[in-house]
Design a protein around this motif. Structure first.
Motif, short mmCIF file in Angstrom:
data_model
loop_
_atom_site.label_atom_id
_atom_site.label_comp_id
_atom_site.label_asym_id
_atom_site.label_seq_id
_atom_site.Cartn_x
_atom_site.Cartn_y
_atom_site.Cartn_z
N GLU A 355 -8.94 9.00 43.06
CA GLU A 355 -10.08 9.77 43.53
C GLU A 355 -10.69 9.24 44.82
O GLU A 355 -11.33 9.98 45.56
CB GLU A 355 -11.15 9.83 42.44
N LYS A 356 -10.51 7.97 45.11
CA LYS A 356 -11.12 7.39 46.30
C LYS A 356 -10.19 7.41 47.50
O LYS A 356 -10.53 6.90 48.56
CB LYS A 356 -11.58 5.96 46.01
N ASN A 357 -9.01 7.95 47.33
CA ASN A 357 -8.04 7.98 48.44
C ASN A 357 -7.51 9.40 48.60
O ASN A 357 -6.53 9.79 47.97
CB ASN A 357 -6.90 7.00 48.18
N GLU A 358 -8.18 10.15 49.45
CA GLU A 358 -7.82 11.56 49.68
C GLU A 358 -6.42 11.70 50.26
O GLU A 358 -5.73 12.67 49.98
CB GLU A 358 -8.84 12.19 50.63
N ASP A 359 -5.97 10.71 51.03
CA ASP A 359 -4.64 10.79 51.63
C ASP A 359 -3.55 10.75 50.56
O ASP A 359 -2.54 11.45 50.66
CB ASP A 359 -4.43 9.64 52.62
N ILE A 360 -3.74 9.92 49.53
CA ILE A 360 -2.76 9.84 48.45
C ILE A 360 -2.71 11.16 47.70
O ILE A 360 -1.63 11.69 47.39
CB ILE A 360 -3.08 8.68 47.50
#
Length: 377
Positions: A355-360
């Motif tokens: 949730e904290k890594n939009e790129d992933i």
């Protein structure tokens, strides 16, 4: 459900095109389609399903329109916010055909898929609901026939690889007879979508009576993913990835249990006394499994939970995991218009785990597939 701000690519979604339905319907031996006097046709896929003493509704797999209708596929995609599907045959593919017939049918089915993608995409607006496909191979035919079809598939605009089962020619994927096919796939940089075939034998679960108590839960939940794990582990131990270091494989169901057991597998290799590296006389794998997971293997995200998804990413990399639905399997048991719980579970696991890594999140949902398969969006 995921916001449509992301491009969503479904890498694991099946279809039986008309030519394949025609082939199965023309047969009277396993596999074949049985048409009862009432209800949907049934795909009789296992010898155990060909038991005339069983009620029709307990034999094989129901084959309704969702298995062959491109319009139903489009409706499913729209309902779940899927922009692109890369479709493939489900088992048993063409593995059952004699060598004299499989090249003709491989060409027919693959041309069917290419034509369907072309027509489907003509009706698409912008990037909404576009179609690509994994082709199928005439495995029972000669190595030359398989190589010719692999090369031909590269000329078809919408074909992006091939789907194969875990049994190969019947002896597993470490069978030396498959070496020319692995070579052709490597030479052409063709992706192999590896999918389990029939699961484990019922004896692995305690026999038919034990399996019957829970319906298809044990074979589907455990048998299919373990089949994939065993097949790829055999390839690893037999040095297939040593001989073909650039072979590209996409594993169904997040690689089964391989991401979780990779460390144990590698440790057992390092402690095997019979391998030459440890003073024995047998040639063990030269590359370790972690290197193979990060260079040769891609994983779909059909895992239905955050822990499994995290394991898949940790075993390979965030750039090698790709969203999938396994449509038309695992449909909702309620109204046909309902969103599918199985798809929602796969969707929810992605932002839940990252949730904290939009790129992933963006990569797993579609960005990775677009890069890996060169999809024109």
């Amino acid at each position: 459900m995921i916001s449509n701000k992301h491009v969503v690519v479904d890498i694991h979604t099946h279809i039986y095109p008309p030519s394949y339905i025609e082939l199965l319907a023309s047969r009277d031996q396993v596999p074949y389609i049985h048409k009862p006097t009432a209800g949907d046709p049934r795909l009789i896929i296992l010898p155990s399903d060909d038991d005339q003493s069983k009620p029709v509704q307990n034999r094989g797999r129901p084959i309704d329109a969702s298995y062959s209708s491109w319009e139903i596929k489009r409706t499913f995609m729209t309902l779940h916010g899927i922009n692109v599907s890369v479709v493939s045959l489900a088992n048993p593919w063409l593995d059952f055909l004699p060598s004299s017939e499989s090249p003709k049918w491989a060409k027919t089915v693959n041309d069917d898929l290419e034509k369907a993608c072309l027509e489907f995409n003509k009706e698409a607006s912008s990037s909404i609901c576009k179609l690509f496909a994994f082709g199928t191979l005439p495995l029972s035919a000669s190595a030359d026939d398989n190589r010719a079809e692999i090369i031909r598939l590269k000329t078809l605009r919408h074909l992006r690889g091939v789907i194969m089962g875990t049994t190969g020619l019947g002896l597993g994927l470490d069978d030396p007879a498959l070496n020319p096919i692995w070579q052709a796939l490597q030479d052409t940089e063709t992706m192999v979508f590896l999918h389990p075939h029939y699961g484990l034998p019922e004896t692995a679960f305690g026999g038919p009576e034990v399996v019957a108590k829970s319906g298809h839960v044990l074979p589907l939940a455990l048998g299919f993913p373990l089949e994939t794990t065993i097949a790829v582990s055999r390839m690893f131990l037999a040095g297939v990835f040593d001989r073909f270091p650039n072979l590209k494989m996409l594993l169904a169901h997040s690689g089964g249990t391989l991401p979780f057991l990779a460390g144990r597998l590698q440790s057992c290799v390092e402690h095997e006394r019979e391998f030459i590296a440890n003073g024995g006389c047998k040639q063990g794998p030269k590359r370790d499994i972690w290197e193979i997971l990060k260079t040769n293997i891609y994983l779909d995200a059909v895992i239905y939970g955050e822990p499994g998804l995290k394991a898949a990413v940790d075993a390979g990399s965030v750039e090698r995991v790709i969203f999938g639905t396994d449509h038309p399997f695992f449909p909702p048991l309620g109204a046909e218009s309902d969103a599918w719980p199985s798809v929602g579970t796969n969707y929810a696991a992605i932002p839940g785990a990252f949730e904290k890594n939009e790129d992933i999140v963006e990569g797993i949902l579609g960005g990775n597939a677009i890069k890996i398969l060169g999809l024109e969006i």
